[in-house]
Design a protein around this motif. Structure first.
Motif, short mmCIF file in Angstrom:
data_model
loop_
_atom_site.label_atom_id
_atom_site.label_comp_id
_atom_site.label_asym_id
_atom_site.label_seq_id
_atom_site.Cartn_x
_atom_site.Cartn_y
_atom_site.Cartn_z
N SER A 163 5.46 -1.76 -9.58
CA SER A 163 5.94 -2.70 -8.55
C SER A 163 6.67 -1.96 -7.44
O SER A 163 6.57 -2.32 -6.26
CB SER A 163 6.89 -3.73 -9.15
OG SER A 163 6.23 -4.48 -10.13
N SER A 164 7.42 -0.93 -7.81
CA SER A 164 8.14 -0.14 -6.81
C SER A 164 7.15 0.53 -5.86
O SER A 164 7.34 0.54 -4.63
CB SER A 164 8.96 0.97 -7.48
OG SER A 164 9.84 0.45 -8.43
N ILE A 165 6.10 1.09 -6.42
CA ILE A 165 5.12 1.83 -5.62
C ILE A 165 4.44 0.91 -4.61
O ILE A 165 4.35 1.21 -3.42
CB ILE A 165 4.08 2.51 -6.55
CG1 ILE A 165 4.75 3.63 -7.36
CG2 ILE A 165 2.89 3.04 -5.75
CD1 ILE A 165 3.92 4.15 -8.52
N VAL A 166 3.98 -0.24 -5.08
CA VAL A 166 3.24 -1.11 -4.16
C VAL A 166 4.17 -1.74 -3.12
O VAL A 166 3.79 -1.90 -1.95
CB VAL A 166 2.40 -2.16 -4.94
CG1 VAL A 166 3.25 -3.27 -5.51
CG2 VAL A 166 1.28 -2.72 -4.05
N LEU A 167 5.40 -2.05 -3.53
CA LEU A 167 6.33 -2.61 -2.54
C LEU A 167 6.71 -1.56 -1.50
O LEU A 167 6.78 -1.86 -0.30
CB LEU A 167 7.60 -3.16 -3.22
CG LEU A 167 8.64 -3.76 -2.28
CD1 LEU A 167 8.07 -4.90 -1.46
CD2 LEU A 167 9.88 -4.24 -3.05
N LEU A 168 6.91 -0.35 -1.94
CA LEU A 168 7.27 0.72 -0.99
C LEU A 168 6.15 0.95 0.02
O LEU A 168 6.40 0.98 1.23
CB LEU A 168 7.57 2.02 -1.76
CG LEU A 168 7.88 3.24 -0.89
CD1 LEU A 168 9.06 2.98 0.04
CD2 LEU A 168 8.15 4.47 -1.77
N GLY A 169 4.92 1.08 -0.47
CA GLY A 169 3.79 1.26 0.46
C GLY A 169 3.70 0.09 1.43
O GLY A 169 3.49 0.27 2.64
N SER A 170 3.91 -1.10 0.90
CA SER A 170 3.82 -2.31 1.74
C SER A 170 4.93 -2.35 2.79
O SER A 170 4.72 -2.81 3.91
CB SER A 170 3.87 -3.56 0.86
OG SER A 170 2.77 -3.58 -0.02
N LEU A 171 6.11 -1.87 2.43
CA LEU A 171 7.22 -1.87 3.40
C LEU A 171 7.03 -0.78 4.46
O LEU A 171 7.36 -1.00 5.62
CB LEU A 171 8.57 -1.71 2.68
CG LEU A 171 9.02 -2.94 1.88
CD1 LEU A 171 10.30 -2.65 1.11
CD2 LEU A 171 9.22 -4.17 2.78
N TRP A 172 6.50 0.36 4.07
CA TRP A 172 6.16 1.39 5.09
C TRP A 172 5.17 0.79 6.09
O TRP A 172 5.33 0.92 7.29
CB TRP A 172 5.52 2.62 4.43
CG TRP A 172 6.45 3.51 3.67
CD1 TRP A 172 7.82 3.55 3.75
CD2 TRP A 172 6.07 4.51 2.70
NE1 TRP A 172 8.30 4.52 2.89
CE2 TRP A 172 7.27 5.12 2.25
CE3 TRP A 172 4.85 4.95 2.18
CZ2 TRP A 172 7.25 6.15 1.29
CZ3 TRP A 172 4.83 5.98 1.23
CH2 TRP A 172 6.03 6.56 0.80
N TYR A 173 4.15 0.16 5.53
CA TYR A 173 3.10 -0.42 6.37
C TYR A 173 3.68 -1.52 7.28
O TYR A 173 3.41 -1.55 8.49
CB TYR A 173 1.99 -0.96 5.45
CG TYR A 173 0.88 -1.69 6.16
CD1 TYR A 173 0.30 -1.18 7.33
CD2 TYR A 173 0.37 -2.88 5.63
CE1 TYR A 173 -0.74 -1.86 7.96
CE2 TYR A 173 -0.66 -3.56 6.26
CZ TYR A 173 -1.22 -3.05 7.42
OH TYR A 173 -2.23 -3.72 8.04
#
Ligand SMILES: [Zn+2]
Length: 320
Positions: free
Chosen positions: A269-279
């Motif tokens: 969940s951390s990984i996908v949220l982080l990528g999504s927040l960068w984007y």
């Protein structure tokens, strides 16, 4: 060596704890930052891939800053149970409202991870809008750290190291020892980053998700204690040139099994949220063409780095 002397030797090693040894706990943070790069769409992927080593290595800078700056500690946790019970409707999600309701001192005393993480997100939006490569990379790495912390259940409770339930040590066991032993079998390819319309809410949801798991973490460890003899709970293991006392593999494996896929799920969940927040920050920042940006990553904070090496942490210890 006589048994007594040998024990004294081991204890002196354990007590002579240096933060560099804590670096195994850094493994999870670095993993999250690294794999988040692979969630990104093509407009961002090339830029982040080119800088993936920086993004990975600097995943742990915020923890290093805790050795230099007293204000850094509260940015990594929230004792959210101070404010009632899940889903904590009394606690304003907007910083200014929370300050006027509880006072800034109270908020800082109990940790500010959700508010601070959103603040870092806003700074990243600004960095994209300024096309400031150094800041973009620095803030991207920092954001990854705080997102990771927001996903750890023991960063969302005042009983953060089991000190109120006779479970001292559980903090490091959950967030360092378990990933160190078992993350090798986790699947970190989590799919694609998505644009998030309400980043503040998404960050709060991560924290609330952590808070919801707190009871399970403690009850699972209690059950583990029932199942493993006290002598088998800890073991001495060699780490490089040092011998340390830590939770045994058998104990850790039992606890890990009782948690089911919790640790893996929280890291994913951390990984996908982080990528999504960068984007999302890139979108909000005006979608600059990253392939045309020039600049170098910001250097690590030299003061934090040397304070970290000296090894005197400021503030709460189990708040990394
Ligand atoms: Zn931290």
């Amino acid at each position: 060596m006589k048994k007594g002397l040998l024990l004294a030797f081991f204890f002196s090693l354990t007590l002579g704890f240096h933060p560099e040894m804590n670096a195994w706990g850094f493994h999870a943070h670095k993993t999250i930052n690294r794999y988040a790069v692979f969630t990104l769409p093509s407009e961002l992927f090339g830029f982040y891939k080119k800088n993936i080593d920086y993004i990975t290595e600097h995943a742990v800078d915020p923890d290093k800053r805790r050795y230099a700056i007293l204000e850094e500690g509260p940015r990594h946790f929230i004792d959210i149970d101070h404010y009632g019970s899940y889903p904590f409707p009394e606690l304003p999600r907007v910083w200014e409202k929370a300050v006027s309701k509880f006072s800034e001192d109270t908020l800082i005393e109990n940790g500010i991870v959700p508010w601070n993480t959103y603040k870092v997100y806003r700074q990243l939006v600004w960095a994209f809008s300024q096309k400031n490569v150094g800041r973009i990379l620095k803030l991207s790495a920092d954001l990854g750290h705080y997102i990771g912390d927001a996903h750890v259940p023991l960063h969302a409770t005042k009983n953060y190291n089991g000190q109120f339930t006779n479970q001292e040590g559980i903090h490091g066991l959950l967030e360092s020892r378990l990933p160190e032993l078992f993350a090798v079998d986790y699947d970190f390819f989590v799919g694609k980053a998505e644009y998030i319309e309400r980043p503040q809410e998404a960050i709060w949801n991560a924290v609330l998700g952590s808070a919801k798991l707190v009871d399970t973490v403690f009850s699972s460890e209690k059950m583990t204690g029932k199942n493993v003899s006290p002598q088998a709970k800890y073991a001495f293991e060699t780490k490089g040139r040092t011998v340390v006392k830590q939770y045994s593999k058998a104990y850790s494996a039992d606890f890990h099994a009782r948690l089911g896929s919790m640790v893996e799920d929280r890291m994913r969940s951390s990984i996908v949220l982080l990528g999504s927040l960068w984007y999302s920050a890139w979108v909000e920042g005006g979608q600059p063409n990253l392939d045309q940006l020039a600049g170098i990553p910001e250097k690590e904070d030299a003061i934090a780095d040397s304070a970290f090496r000296e090894g005197k942490i400021k503030g709460r210890i189990e708040a990394d």
